[in-house]
Each structure stands twice: as C-alpha cells, then as structure tokens.
Write a protein that holds these residues in place. Structure first.
Motif, mmCIF file in Angstrom:
data_model
loop_
_atom_site.group_PDB
_atom_site.id
_atom_site.type_symbol
_atom_site.label_atom_id
_atom_site.label_comp_id
_atom_site.label_asym_id
_atom_site.label_seq_id
_atom_site.Cartn_x
_atom_site.Cartn_y
_atom_site.Cartn_z
ATOM 1 N N THR A 1 1.774 2.221 -3.402
ATOM 2 C CA THR A 1 0.657 2.818 -4.123
ATOM 3 C C THR A 1 0.452 4.260 -3.695
ATOM 4 O OG1 THR A 1 -0.302 0.636 -4.000
ATOM 5 C CG2 THR A 1 -1.708 2.388 -4.819
ATOM 6 N N LEU A 2 0.638 4.509 -2.402
ATOM 7 C CA LEU A 2 0.489 5.881 -1.912
ATOM 8 C C LEU A 2 1.456 6.798 -2.652
ATOM 9 C CD1 LEU A 2 -0.982 7.604 0.170
ATOM 10 C CD2 LEU A 2 0.913 7.207 1.727
ATOM 11 N N ILE B 1 0.162 7.263 -6.288
ATOM 12 C CA ILE B 1 -0.947 8.196 -6.523
ATOM 13 C C ILE B 1 -0.511 9.631 -6.269
ATOM 14 C CG2 ILE B 1 -2.831 6.537 -6.198
ATOM 15 C CD1 ILE B 1 -3.186 7.605 -3.412
ATOM 16 N N ALA B 2 0.476 9.788 -5.372
ATOM 17 C CA ALA B 2 1.017 11.149 -5.198
ATOM 18 C C ALA B 2 1.628 11.613 -6.513
ATOM 19 C CB ALA B 2 2.058 11.167 -4.091
ATOM 20 N N ALA C 1 1.546 14.719 -11.521
ATOM 21 C CA ALA C 1 1.551 14.716 -12.975
ATOM 22 C C ALA C 1 0.347 15.496 -13.495
ATOM 23 C CB ALA C 1 1.537 13.291 -13.492
ATOM 24 N N GLY C 2 -0.813 15.266 -12.856
ATOM 25 C CA GLY C 2 -2.016 15.996 -13.264
ATOM 26 C C GLY C 2 -1.801 17.491 -13.169
ATOM 27 N N LEU C 3 -1.226 17.933 -12.024
ATOM 28 C CA LEU C 3 -0.970 19.365 -11.834
ATOM 29 C C LEU C 3 -0.045 19.895 -12.920
ATOM 30 C CD1 LEU C 3 -0.502 19.743 -7.990
ATOM 31 C CD2 LEU C 3 -2.187 20.887 -9.420
ATOM 32 N N VAL D 1 0.558 18.673 -15.995
ATOM 33 C CA VAL D 1 -0.078 18.738 -17.305
ATOM 34 C C VAL D 1 -1.000 19.949 -17.373
ATOM 35 C CG1 VAL D 1 -1.651 17.572 -18.856
ATOM 36 C CG2 VAL D 1 0.074 16.268 -17.648
ATOM 37 N N LEU D 2 -1.748 20.133 -16.297
ATOM 38 C CA LEU D 2 -2.659 21.275 -16.239
ATOM 39 C C LEU D 2 -1.901 22.582 -16.431
ATOM 40 C CD1 LEU D 2 -5.635 21.000 -15.768
ATOM 41 C CD2 LEU D 2 -5.300 21.709 -13.405
ATOM 42 N N GLY E 1 0.807 -1.218 0.000
ATOM 43 C CA GLY E 1 0.000 0.000 0.000
ATOM 44 C C GLY E 1 0.838 1.265 0.000
ATOM 45 N N PHE E 2 1.982 1.210 0.674
ATOM 46 C CA PHE E 2 2.806 2.408 0.775
ATOM 47 C C PHE E 2 3.338 2.790 -0.609
ATOM 48 C CE2 PHE E 2 6.257 4.528 3.529
ATOM 49 C CZ PHE E 2 5.497 5.680 3.571
ATOM 50 N N ILE F 1 -0.885 23.025 -20.035
ATOM 51 C CA ILE F 1 -1.998 23.441 -20.899
ATOM 52 C C ILE F 1 -2.291 24.927 -20.690
ATOM 53 C CG2 ILE F 1 -4.439 23.076 -21.396
ATOM 54 C CD1 ILE F 1 -4.029 20.186 -20.470
ATOM 55 N N VAL G 1 0.679 10.602 -9.455
ATOM 56 C CA VAL G 1 -0.429 10.876 -10.373
ATOM 57 C C VAL G 1 -0.960 12.295 -10.157
ATOM 58 C CG1 VAL G 1 -2.792 10.243 -10.949
ATOM 59 C CG2 VAL G 1 -1.092 8.470 -10.617
ATOM 60 N N VAL G 2 -1.135 12.655 -8.874
ATOM 61 C CA VAL G 2 -1.639 14.007 -8.582
ATOM 62 C C VAL G 2 -0.682 15.055 -9.137
ATOM 63 C CG1 VAL G 2 -2.154 15.641 -6.748
ATOM 64 C CG2 VAL G 2 -2.874 13.275 -6.531
#
Lengths: 139, 793
Positions: free
Chosen positions: B749-750, B753-754, B759-761, B763-764, B746-747, B767, B756-757
C-alpha cells in the motif's frame, strides 16, 4: 451550477461529508471503511464545495496546497513504518498501544497512523486534480 | 601472507579512485607542484605490487577478496599471479610517469584537476580489470575502462572531433563489453564457477562443454573491440584526439592491451583448440599488416604511433593465437617491450608537439640540438621498437621469430607476416625518432627548446627501462616473463633469456632480414606513402566511414519506428492498447481450450435482476447518448449499478469504494469535458465506429470469459482462511480487507500511495502545461493595460 440552493447547501453538505469521511476512516479496521474510502469521500466533499462556491474558497478553506497535503500523507505513512525498526522488527510491523480513558478502551496503533496517511494522500491527490480542473481563468 | 597484506592489495587497487576524488583539490592548492604529490599514489601502488614479484616468480598466487553481493556469488575478489602482477606493475609504473607528464603537459590548464581525476579513475579501472578474479568484478572494471576512456578521449569536449572519437570508442568498446558479459554469463552457466582462479584450476571444462563455440565468439567480441583488432581498429587512431598524456597511457601502454590481457588470461581455458589457432592468427595477422600499412601513410606523429599500436596488438593476438609455447613467450616479451617503448615514444611525440607547435613529421627537422634529452629518449625507445640490440625489443623479436619459425603448420605464413610487420615497424620507428631530430633545422610554429623535467622524465625512464630489461635479460626472464608465461600455459614455465645470441640461428637471420628490409623501405618512405594513399583512395570506403553510416542508419531507423509507434494520436494509442488487451485475453483462451462451460441460468431475486437491468440500461444510454456529458453521466449509472451488485453479494468495502470512485470519475470527467468541448459526440464514419465497437466488444467478452473461467475453477481457500484466522489475533482488526491493506500487505500500500501522489503531480503538471500560454497572454494584456493607464495619467 451556481444555483442559490446548491450554493447555500454545499458548505453544510461538504462539512458533513468531511465529518463522515473521518468516521469512515477511523472505523475502517473493524467495519467497512478505511483511509482510501475516507479519502475519496473527503475529496468528493471538496469537489462539491468547489463546484458550488468556487475553487478559491476551497483553497482558502483547506489552507495548504492539496499536493502538500498529499505529500504529508505519504510522510505519515512512512513514519508509521519506523517504530518497529527501533524494536528490531522488520519495517512496518504493527505496534499497538492500549489504554483506558474514562472507562473506554482506546487502541492506538501504527496501522491506524498508516491509514491516516493513506487518507491524506488520497484527499490531496484527487482534490488537487479536481480543483485544478475546476479552476478557470474567469474564476 | 597475512590478511593485513591482502587487504593492502585491495586498497592498492582502489587507491586511484580515492586519488581521483582528491586530485581537483590538490591541483587547486598545490598548482603546478600537484603532479609530484599525486604521482605518489601510483608510485606506492607500484611499490606494493613489486612486493609480489618474488613470491609470484616462485609460482605462488594470491586471491584477496571482500564480500560484495555474496548471495549472488559476486565478490570484490582479485587474483594475483604472474600475468596480473606484470600488468599491474606496467599500469602503476607507467601511470606514475603519466601523472608527472600530465602535470607538465597541461600545466596551467583550467581543467587540469578534472584531467587528473579522469586519469586516476581510468588507472583504477585498469588495475581492477587486470587483477579481477570474480568474473562480474572483472566485467564491471572492464566497462569502467570504456567509460573512463570515453571521458578522457572527449576531454577536449568543445571540439567536435573529440566528441565523435569519444563516442565512437565508447560504442565500440562498450558494445564489446556487453558481448563479454554474455560470455561470462555463459561461462558461469556452463561451469558453475564465477571466480577466475577456480576456472583456471580445471581448465578443460569450457573446452569440453557444448557452449565452447558461443563463449569463444563472445570473448573474441570483447577482446577484439577493446584491442582494436581488424575490423574494429578504426576507433584507436581516432582516439588520438585525446590530449597526449591520455594517448600515451590508454592507447599504447594499457587500455588497448586489455583485450590482449583477456585473451592471455583465457588462454588456458579457451586456447590451443583448432578454432583458436585458426581464427586468432588470421585476425591478428591482418590487423598487423593493416596497422603498419596505414601507419606508413600518416605524417602526424601521434597517428603514426597509433597505427603501429594497432599493428603491435595484431602481432600480440597473432602470437597468442598460435598457442605455441615459444611464440607465447615472444608475445609476453613483446608486450613488455611495447609498453615501454610505445609509452616513451608517445610522450616524446607529445613533447615535440608541445614545444614546437606541430606534430606533422614533414614539417619537423633538426631538433637534436634544441632538445637533446628528448632526442636521447626518442632514440632509445625507437631502437627498442625497431627490434635492435641492446634493447628488450630485440630480445622479444628474437624469441618471437624463434617461436613462429619452429611452430610447424602455418609457420612460414606467420613468420612472413611478422617479418613484414616488423620491418614496417622499423620504418615508422625511424620516421618518428630520426626524422624530427636529424637534418637541417626547420622553422616551427613555436621556438623549439627542451621541455621541463616533468615532461621528459617519463620517456627517459621508460626507454632506459627498456635498456635495463635487456641488459639484465636473465633476471627479466626469471622474474617477469617466466611467471607470466606460466599463467598463459597453465604450467610452470622456465624462461632463459640472453641478450647476446649464442650462435647464428634462424631468428638472427630473420632479424637481419627485417633490418635490411626496413632500411630499404625507409629510404623509399615518400614513395611508399604515395602508394598507400592512392590504394586507400581507390578503396574509398573504410570501417571508420562505415561507423558513421551505421550510426546514421540507427538514428533514422529509430526515427521511423517512433513515427510509426508514437503518431501522437490518442485514438491510435487507445485502440492499440485495447486491441492488444483483447487479443491477450481472447487468443490464449481459444488456443488452449480455456473457454468456460456455459453457466446455468442463475437463480436471482427480482431486485437483483432489477439492478442488472439498470446497469444494462446505463450501457445502452452511453451508446445512444447525443452529447458527451450525457454519455459520461450514463456511464455513471452503470457504475453505480455495479456498486450495488457488489453490495448485494457481500462486498461492502468494494461497493463503498466503487460508489466514491464512480462519483469522482463522473465529476472529474465532466470537468475535463467542459474544458475540452461538449459538442455532439463524434462525426466519425461508420467504419471507424465499427472497428472501435468491435475492439470494445472484444475486451468485454474477453474479460467476461476470463472471469467465468476463473469462477469455474475449484476455489483455493487457503489465503482467505489464513486471513480470517489471523486478522483478529495478529492485526487486531475484524475488517479483513482493511487489515490486509494497512497491515499484512502494508508495504504494498505504501508503494501504491506513492504512485497516487506521483500520478497527482503528473496530472497537475499536464493541466498546467495546457493553461500556461493563456496565462502568458493574460499577463501581456494586463501589461498593456497598465501601460495605457500610465500613458493616460
């Protein structure tokens, strides 16, 4: 893309997909599924809804900014690791709570909470990228 | 000694850091009286370390320690013996007066609080350095002195010269520090010991190990840069850009001696070898001569003193390099004497600058009437610097001559160098202390008058201390010089000092010679200055200039490399990335004979062949597609086929995810494309297409071969067995994949996902960057429209 059929169907399709994504998320511990796939399904739903009805209506529908949803997911995921600390176990050791509710066994656990966190992170991040790309000045 | 007292020592070392935090507030509250209060901190440290004088002189040593990172053997541990006690006393004692002096010198300066903070930080770093026992602790404090001196030298950061000097000092001494770190790592590797005290208890280990030479060179790299030995001497005079209290503290009394301290500390471990007794005297001697000759040329008081500091450090290194006990005794004595007189003289130079407005010795004169106390302090310190009785400088000079004279091989050369250096030192001392005060009064930018007590307290006390140390020569030898000498030699040493030479001997004759030569040279000072200046002009190039060229060279090199590696063309990046990937999978497979054997034709059902066919068709469609959109969708076909393959071979989770990822990537890619352009794919020449194709084929073949090679290995099923057995009982889940993701690992994965967050920021943000200018245009347009509407109405 804004054909009348697509625009009519899209809200129902998106709603169904969201529902399905929650189903996939919750059954993940025992059957194929889980937070990551669930999140991807939900993100696809939002993307489809956006293509059909415009980004503004998606943003209205989900109320919060997708990135906030993502951050909320991360927060929940970290939160899921904390209860074990109070029991003097190492961080993220799973905790289970089982009880009977109208003759049904209900198991609540920190891995589930964690999976929900993953779900929100994936929905938020992917949706924010997709929506930002869909958004045109003309919309 | 009890634990409580040991703890106090650690507190004493760390106290300056606490004081650094408090200093700005104290300055704000107490204004000009803050210095008196803040000086209590170093005074207390001095008092504390003074408590060690007695026990240490009886040959005791102490190693207080607290755990820091015990799993790596790194502790905050300190070693108190003769050497570190004297250094700690010098740092805290001189530090007390420096704080007072800074209070007077920068009185009313808006950044005075910050200045105090920097001074305290530096003091703490220096204390930690000289008392550090653990090599890593020692190194951290060592680099901390470089960083804090960077802050101090660059304190006047609005001036370009200050910034350059600060940067130069940091580059030189910080770089030397890295060399020292390498030396320490080698020492730890060679001996298995990380504590200095443990190393010193078996001193021959390093000398006998095969790593002696690299350790020796690396230690010298640290020590020579810090102590400004030739050819690294250039940063020290430049560092005079700092406010005078800093110069007095860092560049005379303490920091630059860190290198000498290191050499002295390492002497039992590294010294007394042929290498040591050859290299050190040569570098030290050259530094001594270069320093004094350059000092003669200067007319700026601070620069004259700075260059003689370089010279003194050279003298110290030369003496330590002889590994001859009497010469070492001379070095220790000279170190003490130098700290006292140089600290005092720097402060005197600062007072003259502060009260008259100039530091140029040719524009000063006749100040003795206006500044009697400063004059007295200057004279006392200068006499000590000149090596004249009755001052500690005299005794130091006698002992060091005695040492070099008796030394045997190379004795004449070393003695001659010391003689020349000392007489030039006398010239400078006279120029600093006599020239500004004697002769007719000269008009100065400011009206000259005596400074406040905050300013002259330091030089007066320090120069008197130089006198006292000589007057009580016997006690000085017993309490300070003896214990310190024992640290250097590794054996208990007995030192017997006398102020008055008992009989006429070689050292006394050499002293007289020094004096005579010095006086002669002083009378010819103006001619000497012109001579040195013309020689330097003839040489032209110097290390200082070399440093600039070095820095400029590095900058242009990195620019060239950046231009080469980051051309800004996405295509190049992709080609490089995938080219390297292909090479990384293919080359080792061919080199190590890791190629899989040709598999037998698999026995698939017809629908399985069908799916493979669809995947293949998808690929072909990508290749022949006319527009980008078609290519993207065709790639999707291939991806979906792969997902179906996953499903057929029993990986529902994987296939599920692949379906979703494939869908989303088609959607997102299409969206990206509509933003860029959907024009026909490319018009590249056939050659470029061929290269790209070759790289793609290489990556594909490489991955395929690797996969095949892996599947042909015998399967290690321990992990799957573990998860099959325990996922139900421990994690209460039947879906092993999910259980691994959310529970067992789980650690991980934690973390994912950090990512992922994030990366999202990112990419945003990307753009947004693209769309911003357009939005601005829109705003302008609407503003124009608004203006028109207003006009119309």
């Amino acid at each position: 893309m804004r054909t009348i059929i697509f625009r009519t169907i899209a809200p129902y399709l998106a709603a169904l997909m969201i529902l399905f994504s929650v189903f996939v998320l919750l059954r993940g511990h025992n059957e194929p599924g889980g937070g990551f796939i669930g999140g991807l399904i939900a993100a696809s739903a939002l993307a489809i809804y956006g293509i059909a009805c415009g980004v503004a209506s998606v943003r209205r529908a989900i109320v919060f900014h997708p990135m906030s949803i993502s951050a909320f997911g991360l927060f929940i995921a970290v939160l899921a690791g904390l209860p074990s600390l109070f029991l003097k176990q190492s961080f993220m050791t799973s905790q289970w709570l089982s009880f009977r509710f109208f003759d049904v066994n209900v198991d609540l656990s920190t891995p589930m909470l964690f999976d929900i966190g993953v779900y929100f992170v994936v929905v938020g991040s992917i949706a924010s990228i997709a929506l930002a790309l869909e958004e045109r000045e003309s919309d | 000694m009890t634990t409580a007292v040991i703890d106090t020592t650690i507190l004493a070392v760390l106290a300056p850091f606490a004081a650094a935090v408090v200093a700005p507030f104290a300055t704000k509250i107490f204004k000009q009286n803050a210095a008196w209060i803040l000086a209590l901190v170093p005074a207390w440290i001095f008092y504390h370390f003074a408590g060690y004088i007695g026990p240490v002189s009886h040959g005791e040593s102490f190693t207080p320690a607290v755990e820091w990172a015990p799993s790596y053997g790194i502790n905050l541990s300190f070693y108190i013996d003769g050497l570190s006690t004297l250094f700690a006393l010098l740092i805290s004692g001189i530090g007390t007066f420096i704080i007072l002096y800074a209070g007077g010198y920068l009185n009313g300066h808006p950044q005075q609080g910050r200045f105090f903070s920097f001074l305290f930080l530096f003091m703490g770093a220096m204390l930690g350095l000289v008392t550090g026992n653990n090599l890593i602790t020692l190194f951290i404090f060592w680099e901390l002195t470089s960083i804090t001196s960077f802050l101090l030298i660059g304190f006047d950061h609005l001036r370009a010269a200050s910034r350059r000097a600060a940067l130069q000092a940091l580059v030189v001494t910080g770089g030397g520090g890295l060399s020292l770190l390498a030396a320490f790592i080698l020492i730890i590797g060679a001996t298995g010991e990380i504590e200095m005290s443990a190393l010193l208890s078996s001193p021959d280990v390093i000398k006998n190990s095969g790593l002696y030479l690299p350790i020796f060179i690396l230690v010298l790299g640290g020590a020579f840069t810090k102590s400004a030995q030739f050819p690294f001497h250039f940063w020290l005079p430049n560092a005079m850009e700092a406010p005078t209290p800093v110069s007095a503290f860092l560049h005379s009394a303490t920091m630059v001696k860190a290198g000498v301290y290191l050499l002295m500390r390492m002497h039992p471990l590294l010294g007394d070898t042929e290498l040591w007794t050859t290299v050190l005297p040569i570098f030290g001697g050259v530094t001594l001569l270069v320093g004094t000759i350059l000092a003669v040329r200067q007319t700026d008081l601070k620069l004259m003193l700075a260059y003689t500091t370089v010279a003194s450090l050279g003298l110290l290194v030369m003496l330590v390099g002889t590994s001859w006990e009497k010469a070492l005794e001379g070095a220790v004595l000279y170190l003490l004497a130098h700290s006292l007189f140089k600290g005092a003289l720097f402060m005197v130079a600062g007072i003259i600058d502060h009260e008259t407005g100039t530091r140029d010795v040719t524009k000063l004169g006749g100040l003795r009437g206006a500044m009697p106390i400063t004059f007295a302090a200057a004279c006392l310190a200068a006499l000590s610097m000149s090596g004249l009785p009755p001052f500690i400088g005299f005794i130091a000079k006698e002992v060091l001559y005695e040492g070099t004279w008796e030394m045997g091989a190379g004795s004449l050369l070393v003695t001659g160098t010391a003689l020349l250096g000392n007489s030039l030192m006398l010239v400078i001392a006279a120029a600093v202390a006599i020239k500004p005060f004697f002769g007719p009064a000269v008009e100065t930018p400011k009206h000259a008058h005596e400074g406040p007590v905050l300013l002259f307290a330091g030089p007066l006390v320090l120069s008197l201390a130089g006198f006292a140390a000589a007057f009580f020569a016997h006690q000085t030898g017993e309490l300070f010089i003896g214990p310190m000498l024992s640290s250097l030699t590794g054996q208990s040493a007995h030192v017997d000092l006398h102020l008055i030479p008992a009989y006429i001997s070689a050292p006394l004759i050499l002293s007289v010679l020094t004096g005579v030569l010095g006086v002669v040279l002083y009378l010819q000072l103006a001619r000497l200055r012109a001579l040195v200046a013309s020689v330097l002009a003839a040489i032209g190039w110097g290390p200082d200039k070399g440093f600039d060229q070095f820095v400029a060279g590095i900058v242009s090199l990195s620019t060239a490399v950046t231009r080469l590696v980051q051309g800004g063309r996405m295509q190049t990046y992709m080609m490089l990335t995938f080219g390297v990937t292909a090479a990384a999978v293919l080359v080792p497979a061919f080199l190590t004979d890791g190629l899989p054997s040709m598999p037998a034709m698999p026995d698939y059902a017809f629908y399985e062949w069908g799916i493979l066919g669809i995947a293949f068709l998808g690929l072909v469609a990508v290749l022949v597609a006319k527009t980008r959109l078609t290519a993207i969708v065709s790639l999707g076909i291939q991806g979906f086929a792969v997902a179906v393959i996953f499903m057929l071979f029993g990986a529902p989770d994987l296939s599920f995810t692949q379906f979703m990822v494939e869908t989303l990537s088609v959607v997102i890619l299409a969206l990206v494309m509509t933003r860029l352009n959907l024009s026909p794919r490319d018009h590249r020449p056939a050659g470029a297409v061929l290269v790209t194709g070759a790289i793609s084929a290489g990556v594909g073949a490489g991955i395929a071969l690797t996969l095949m090679a892996i599947t042909q290995q015998p399967f290690d099923s321990r992990l799957s067995e573990f998860f099959t057995a325990y996922s139900r009982t421990i994690a209460h889940g039947r879906n092993i994949v999910n259980v691994i993701i959310v529970d067992f690992r789980g650690f991980d994965t934690l973390g994912e996902i950090a990512v992922v967050v994030l990366a999202g920021l990112c990419v945003l943000a990307l753009i947004r960057v693209r769309t911003k200018p357009e939005v601005k245009v829109d705003e302008d347009a609407s503003a124009e429209a608004l203006a028109k509407r207003v006009e119309a109405s």
